[in-house]
Structure formats: structure tokens, C-alpha cells
Scaffold this motif. Structure first.
Motif, PDB file in Angstrom:
ATOM      1  N   VAL A 115       0.818  -1.222   0.000  1.00  0.00           N
ATOM      2  CA  VAL A 115       0.000   0.000   0.000  1.00  0.00           C
ATOM      3  C   VAL A 115       0.847   1.265   0.000  1.00  0.00           C
ATOM      4  O   VAL A 115       0.649   2.157  -0.828  1.00  0.00           O
ATOM      5  N   GLU A 116       1.789   1.376   0.895  1.00  0.00           N
ATOM      6  CA  GLU A 116       2.606   2.596   0.957  1.00  0.00           C
ATOM      7  C   GLU A 116       3.648   2.653  -0.145  1.00  0.00           C
ATOM      8  O   GLU A 116       3.920   3.722  -0.687  1.00  0.00           O
ATOM      9  N   LYS A 117       4.218   1.500  -0.499  1.00  0.00           N
ATOM     10  CA  LYS A 117       5.254   1.466  -1.532  1.00  0.00           C
ATOM     11  C   LYS A 117       4.693   1.666  -2.931  1.00  0.00           C
ATOM     12  O   LYS A 117       5.340   2.267  -3.779  1.00  0.00           O
ATOM     13  N   GLU A 118       3.497   1.143  -3.177  1.00  0.00           N
ATOM     14  CA  GLU A 118       2.908   1.141  -4.521  1.00  0.00           C
ATOM     15  C   GLU A 118       1.446   1.595  -4.468  1.00  0.00           C
ATOM     16  O   GLU A 118       0.528   0.801  -4.715  1.00  0.00           O
ATOM     17  N   MET A 120      -0.457   3.398  -6.456  1.00  0.00           N
ATOM     18  CA  MET A 120      -1.233   3.263  -7.688  1.00  0.00           C
ATOM     19  C   MET A 120      -1.578   1.796  -7.955  1.00  0.00           C
ATOM     20  O   MET A 120      -2.663   1.490  -8.443  1.00  0.00           O
ATOM     21  N   LEU A 121      -0.678   0.899  -7.619  1.00  0.00           N
ATOM     22  CA  LEU A 121      -0.952  -0.527  -7.762  1.00  0.00           C
ATOM     23  C   LEU A 121      -2.137  -0.911  -6.878  1.00  0.00           C
ATOM     24  O   LEU A 121      -3.063  -1.594  -7.334  1.00  0.00           O
ATOM     25  N   THR A 122      -2.118  -0.474  -5.632  1.00  0.00           N
ATOM     26  CA  THR A 122      -3.225  -0.821  -4.731  1.00  0.00           C
ATOM     27  C   THR A 122      -4.538  -0.208  -5.228  1.00  0.00           C
ATOM     28  O   THR A 122      -5.583  -0.851  -5.169  1.00  0.00           O
ATOM     29  N   TYR A 123      -4.465   0.999  -5.749  1.00  0.00           N
ATOM     30  CA  TYR A 123      -5.651   1.628  -6.325  1.00  0.00           C
ATOM     31  C   TYR A 123      -6.167   0.799  -7.501  1.00  0.00           C
ATOM     32  O   TYR A 123      -7.365   0.522  -7.608  1.00  0.00           O
ATOM     33  N   HIS A 124      -5.279   0.359  -8.382  1.00  0.00           N
ATOM     34  CA  HIS A 124      -5.682  -0.415  -9.551  1.00  0.00           C
ATOM     35  C   HIS A 124      -6.268  -1.773  -9.167  1.00  0.00           C
ATOM     36  O   HIS A 124      -7.236  -2.237  -9.780  1.00  0.00           O
ATOM     37  N   VAL A 125      -5.690  -2.412  -8.153  1.00  0.00           N
ATOM     38  CA  VAL A 125      -6.231  -3.692  -7.683  1.00  0.00           C
ATOM     39  C   VAL A 125      -7.637  -3.484  -7.114  1.00  0.00           C
ATOM     40  O   VAL A 125      -8.568  -4.234  -7.446  1.00  0.00           O
ATOM     41  N   MET A 126      -7.801  -2.463  -6.294  1.00  0.00           N
ATOM     42  CA  MET A 126      -9.115  -2.204  -5.701  1.00  0.00           C
ATOM     43  C   MET A 126     -10.135  -1.825  -6.774  1.00  0.00           C
ATOM     44  O   MET A 126     -11.296  -2.231  -6.705  1.00  0.00           O
ATOM     45  N   ARG A 127      -9.715  -1.076  -7.769  1.00  0.00           N
ATOM     46  CA  ARG A 127     -10.616  -0.719  -8.872  1.00  0.00           C
ATOM     47  C   ARG A 127     -11.040  -1.979  -9.627  1.00  0.00           C
ATOM     48  O   ARG A 127     -12.202  -2.127 -10.009  1.00  0.00           O
ATOM     49  N   SER A 128     -10.110  -2.888  -9.827  1.00  0.00           N
ATOM     50  CA  SER A 128     -10.420  -4.136 -10.511  1.00  0.00           C
ATOM     51  C   SER A 128     -11.434  -4.954  -9.716  1.00  0.00           C
ATOM     52  O   SER A 128     -12.379  -5.518 -10.285  1.00  0.00           O
TER      53      SER A 128
END
Length: 159
Positions: A115-118, A120-128
């Protein structure tokens, strides 16, 4: 086996970049299931997001020890366990391998480390996950409307 490429071929891969698939590949674990093996059972809690890499999973509702209702069949690329992954509640269905299956598993703890390191990745996973949940909701609504139409037609035909 190139895990990043496998992730990109799943429903999750539609919302994450190639670089994010690489990052996720180090956070997931793999599991093989034999035909008839239970991936997870109703009432269990594991806070894991599953990506079906190969095979088919049957989704069933358990009514009693010897009675179940078939709800759906998940095919390659599908995602499951998303609600338990997000809210930590128990599973409401049993998932059984219809044939040999391979799944990738992303546990909540491994995801939260990103979450803190990435962000945008966490945002994209949650959006998916949200997008997939919307697809499932629309599918449920369509089944409900069809059932309602059938009941209404049956009732109208009787009178």
C-alpha cells in the motif's frame, strides 16, 4: 512459469499495468487443486484474493451435509474471494474444483505491504475488484429479473 504474464491474463490484469503485474507476482503464492478439492468453504475466513489460472471452479451454496445448489462456474481468468479479501468476513459459498485447477493467491497481509510502496498498484487492484463486483451484481440482477418474470408469467397463466 511467468507469474506476471499469468496475472495479466486474468480479470485483475485488465486494470493493472505490466510493471504492476511484475510487482504482484512477488506477492502471490500458487496452489494446485485436484478435481473435487475444495478451494474454500462456506463459513471459513482467509482474507485471500484468488485468481483462477487454469481449470474451472464450481460455486455452490451448502444447504445441508448432502445437499448443495449450483450457483455458478468460474472459468480461467476469474477472480474470487474478493469480498472476504476486502472486508475480512467469512466466505458465503463453497468453491470446488470441477477439474484440475491452478490458482494464484494474494493474501491481504502481502497486499497491505504494498500500500505505501505502490499506491497506484493498490488503487488499480481495488478498482479491478470493484469493477468485477459490479459485473457480478449485474449478473445477479439479471438472474433475479428472469426469475421474477418466470414467476409472474406462471402466476398470470394460472388466472
Amino acid at each position: 512459469m511467468n507469474i506476471a504474464k499469468i496475472i495479466s491474463g486474468t480479470i485483475l490484469g485488465q486494470d493493472v499495468t505490466t510493471e504492476e503485474c511484475e510487482i504482484l507476482s512477488s506477492a502471490v503464492t500458487q496452489r494446485s487443486l485436484t478435481k473435487g478439492e475444495v478451494l474454500f468453504d462456506e463459513g471459513t475466513k482467509d482474507e485471500t484474493l484468488y485468481l483462477l489460472v487454469s481449470g474451472k471452479l464450481e460455486v455452490v451454496k451448502v444447504l445441508s451435509n448432502d445437499k448443495t445448489i449450483h450457483i455458478d462456474t468460474l472459468k480461467e481468468g476469474s477472480m474470487t474471494g474478493e469480498l472476504s479479501f476486502i472486508d475480512g468476513n467469512t466466505h458465503t459459498m463453497r468453491l470446488i474444483a470441477k477439474k484440475e485447477c491452478e490458482v494464484l493467491m494474494l493474501h491481504k497481509d502481502a497486499f497491505e505491504e504494498l500500500v505505501e510502496k505502490e499506491p497506484m498498484l493498490t488503487y488499480h487492484v481495488m478498482r479491478s475488484i470493484l469493477r468485477y463486483s459490479h459485473v457480478m451484481q449485474r449478473k445477479i440482477n439479471a438472474k433475479y429479473l428472469e426469475m421474477h418474470r418466470m414467476v409472474q408469467n406462471q402466476y398470470t397463466a394460472q388466472y
